[in-house]
Design an enzyme around this catalytic site. Structure first.
Site, short mmCIF file in Angstrom:
data_model
loop_
_atom_site.label_atom_id
_atom_site.label_comp_id
_atom_site.label_asym_id
_atom_site.label_seq_id
_atom_site.Cartn_x
_atom_site.Cartn_y
_atom_site.Cartn_z
CB SER A 121 -0.92 0.03 1.23
OG SER A 121 -0.15 0.03 2.41
CB CYS A 122 2.59 3.14 1.89
SG CYS A 122 3.60 4.61 2.14
N GLY A 123 5.01 2.65 -0.49
CA GLY A 123 6.42 2.36 -0.65
C GLY A 123 7.34 3.43 -0.13
#
Length: 287
Positions: A121-123
């Protein structure tokens, strides 16, 4: 480890108050560990760079795109190979990939001042300094102009090319379009940043970088990290079906990228770089 991008499960479905048991398809999500091999031929070393939750498939392109958008490599010639590791635990089979850097490529693991751990979901959360990301992106200087109609028709082409999404509804997509609006490549993944890395890795492998004569469409929102990866690849225009973030807009302006959001067949918002779009309207409000 699953080798497919789609899995199956039994669900209980509620429809208008009625419950039925039925099979359902799911997008596969599994961890991929990215390693690099580096150093002189007689003194090869290994560094574990990242673990990302991804949909299996195009793993070599994902790893290549990740290394490029993180500034670890600048061209495909710096990579000798990108292969899954065989000498791993049974449960890791197919989920560990090692990218062999050319012996002459100067890679110093000491420069990695941040934790690369990312998830689907979030890098960007693992980055310790946003300033370091800005420094990786060059200013995009191109005379490319895209017809408005090509941009508006892109979401339908992207959706038509999403094989796994058609069955599961659970994947993000990133598509590369040429200046005539033709879809060149599409990559899907549970992680929007992974889909982008797969696409950039594909472009890198096909010697298309920088993408100054292409535009990219992403199926979700335009996050800061997606714009950063697009800027690293030199794309002149990035469009998103969803909304951009404030940081994404700021970075697009700073790097000279045209950024479009809320893209649909009947319209879109332009957040930066209006000069790269050949608008069909005779009059428009300049902001």
């Amino acid at each position: 480890m699953s080798n497919t991008r789609v899995g199956a499960t039994e669900i209980i479905k509620n429809y208008k108050g009625d419950y039925t048991s039925r099979p359902d398809l799911l997008a596969t999500e599994e961890p991929l560990e990215i390693r690099v091999g580096f150093g002189e031929e007689h003194n090869r070393r290994e560094e574990k760079l990242a673990v990302t939750m991804r949909t299996p498939g195009n793993d070599a392109e994902l790893a290549m795109g990740f290394l490029f958008t993180e500034g670890i490599i600048t061209n495909a010639e710096q990579v000798v190979s990108a292969l899954h590791c065989e000498n791993v635990k049974p449960e890791e089979k197919g989920n560990v990939i090692r990218v062999e850097l050319h012996p002459e490529h100067n890679f110093d693991p000491a420069i990695l001042q941040r934790n690369f751990y990312t998830n689907s979901s979030c890098g960007v959360c693992g980055k310790s300094s946003i300033e370091s990301i800005h420094q990786l992106c060059n200013y995009i200087d191109t005379d490319l102009v895209i017809e408005e109609s090509y941009i508006r028709s892109a979401p339908e082409k992207l959706r038509a090319g999403q094989d796994v999404f058609e069955h599961t509804g659970g994947l993000h997509a990133a598509g590369l379009f040429d200046k005539l609006g033709q879809l060149c490549f599409i990559r899907e993944d549970v992680g929007r940043h992974n889909a982008m890395d797969k696409l950039v890795g594909t472009a890198l492998s096909n010697s298309l970088l920088p993408l100054s004569e292409y535009f990219i469409l992403v199926s979700g929102r335009a996050s800061f990290e997606l714009v950063q990866k697009g800027a690293m690849a030199g794309t002149a225009l990035m469009a998103a079906v969803g909304a951009p973030s404030s940081l994404a807009v700021n970075l697009a302006k700073e790097t000279g990228m045209t950024l479009v959001g809320f893209l649909k067949m009947d319209g879109f918002n332009i957040y930066s770089g209006i000069e790269r779009i050949n608008l069909q309207a005779d009059n428009y409000l300049k902001v």
